[in-house]
Design an enzyme around this catalytic site. Structure first.
Site, short mmCIF file in Angstrom:
data_model
loop_
_atom_site.label_atom_id
_atom_site.label_comp_id
_atom_site.label_asym_id
_atom_site.label_seq_id
_atom_site.Cartn_x
_atom_site.Cartn_y
_atom_site.Cartn_z
N LYS A 113 0.81 -1.35 -0.08
CA LYS A 113 -0.08 -0.08 0.26
C LYS A 113 1.14 1.29 0.14
O LYS A 113 1.62 1.35 0.78
CB LYS A 113 -1.07 -0.05 1.35
CG LYS A 113 -2.18 -0.68 1.04
CD LYS A 113 -2.87 -0.90 2.62
CE LYS A 113 -4.05 0.00 2.48
NZ LYS A 113 -4.78 -0.20 3.62
C1 E4P Z 1 -8.24 0.04 4.23
O1 E4P Z 1 -7.31 -0.25 3.57
C2 E4P Z 1 -8.16 1.25 4.97
O2 E4P Z 1 -6.84 1.69 5.48
C3 E4P Z 1 -9.36 1.32 5.99
O3 E4P Z 1 -10.41 1.01 5.50
C4 E4P Z 1 -9.33 2.99 6.73
O4 E4P Z 1 -10.81 3.04 7.30
P1 E4P Z 1 -11.07 3.96 8.21
O5 E4P Z 1 -11.38 5.20 7.68
O6 E4P Z 1 -12.26 3.70 9.25
O7 E4P Z 1 -9.71 4.32 9.19
#
Ligand code: E4P
Length: 294
Positions: A113
């Site tokens: 990522k």
């Molecule tokens: C996933 O890849 C993301 O990091 C995650 O869904 C973020 O979610 P949040 O906005 O609840 O922190």
């Protein structure tokens, strides 16, 4: 157990292998997993160490992250496990790439990522050329998704882009519109980028992601438990999404933009306040687990 498996792949949004195991028995399968620095900081083992007064060195934190994803890796299906590089607002593409290359060796089904910033995009461009699978995170605009498409063109592996639905909702904008707009824009593309609906907070977000044909959705345990408790409802053909916040207030629509996917990725406006804020939040959560070096 879920008998009618949706076309959208379901990933667990978390940082605890035990939780993933529990969800696997709840659904009967788990297609993949996404992690991020905030979720890793919440991991029960890390929390136990912190509660006992042991802050981690940067190396220990990396080692813990590796152990966590190595435990999750065999539990999930072909959507893999997304591992996020530690980046702040000053991180350069080559630093992110070096981390990404290392993380990609941790498990056979890794996705690295990177944030949807200029440097993150540069790291992604180099990564796909090296055969590293990527998940472009903290996506809050159609322009960022267009840049992801253009920067990763030619990738042999599917590239993921993660629009953050809930965080747009949090500031009164209809996050599901971003998913809808990106899907529409990609209709004119070659299909190499898959939309991974992220920051999912409600069953409605999940059902709307299915309805819009998102290739993947990453879902926290809480929402999966609620979905299971409601006996796994699915959207029907005339599904309508109520674009309202938790208090019932209407969310502001996000208009579709006609963007040309054939333009060079650098030509798209990548700036978004929530991308910068998101990076800062990940840094803060990561730092909270760290021992200050002398
Ligand atoms: C996933 O890849 C993301 O990091 C995650 O869904 C973020 O979610 P949040 O906005 O609840 O922190």
């Amino acid at each position: 157990m879920l008998t009618n498996k949706p076309k959208t792949k379901i990933l667990v949004d978390g940082g605890d292998p035990e939780e993933t195991l529990g969800i696997k028995s709840l659904l009967g399968f788990v297609d993949g997993q996404t992690t991020n620095p905030s979720l890793i900081a919440k991991n029960p083992e890390i929390q136990k160490r912190l509660a006992a007064g042991h802050l981690l060195s940067a190396q220990e934190e990396t080692d813990e992250y590796k152990k966590i994803v190595q435990s999750i890796s065999p539990l999930v299906g072909d959507a893999g496990v997304s591992i996020e590089v530690f980046a702040d607002l000053d991180s350069r593409a080559d630093e992110m790439l070096a981390q990404g290359q290392e993380m990609f060796t941790w498990i056979p089904n890794a996705y690295v990522k990177y944030p949807c910033t200029h440097e993150g995009l540069r790291a992604a461009e180099m990564s796909v050329q090296k055969g590293i699978r990527v998940n472009m995170t903290l996506c809050f605009s159609q322009e960022q998704a267009a840049a992801v498409y253009a920067a990763t063109k030619g990738s042999k592996e599917p590239v993921y882009v993660s629009p953050f639905v809930g965080r747009l909702d949090d500031r009164g904008e209809d996050g599901m519109d971003l998913v809808r707009n990106i899907k529409k824009m990609y209709e004119r593309g070659d299909g190499h980028v898959h939309v991974l609906a992220a920051s999912i907070r409600t069953i409605d977000h999940l059902l709307c992601s299915f309805f819009l044909g998102a290739e993947l959705a990453t879902v926290p345990n809480k929402v999966l438990q609620e979905w299971a408790a409601a006996d796994f409802p699915m959207p029907d053909h005339d599904f309508t999404y109520k674009a309202v916040d938790a208090k019932g207030k209407s969310l502001k629509p996000i208009a579709y933009k006609d963007l040309d996917l054939n333009l060079p990725w650098e030509s798209f406006d990548l700036a978004h306040e929530l991308t910068s804020k998101g990076i800062q939040k990940f840094v803060a959560d990561y730092q909270s687990t760290l021992r200050r070096s002398a």
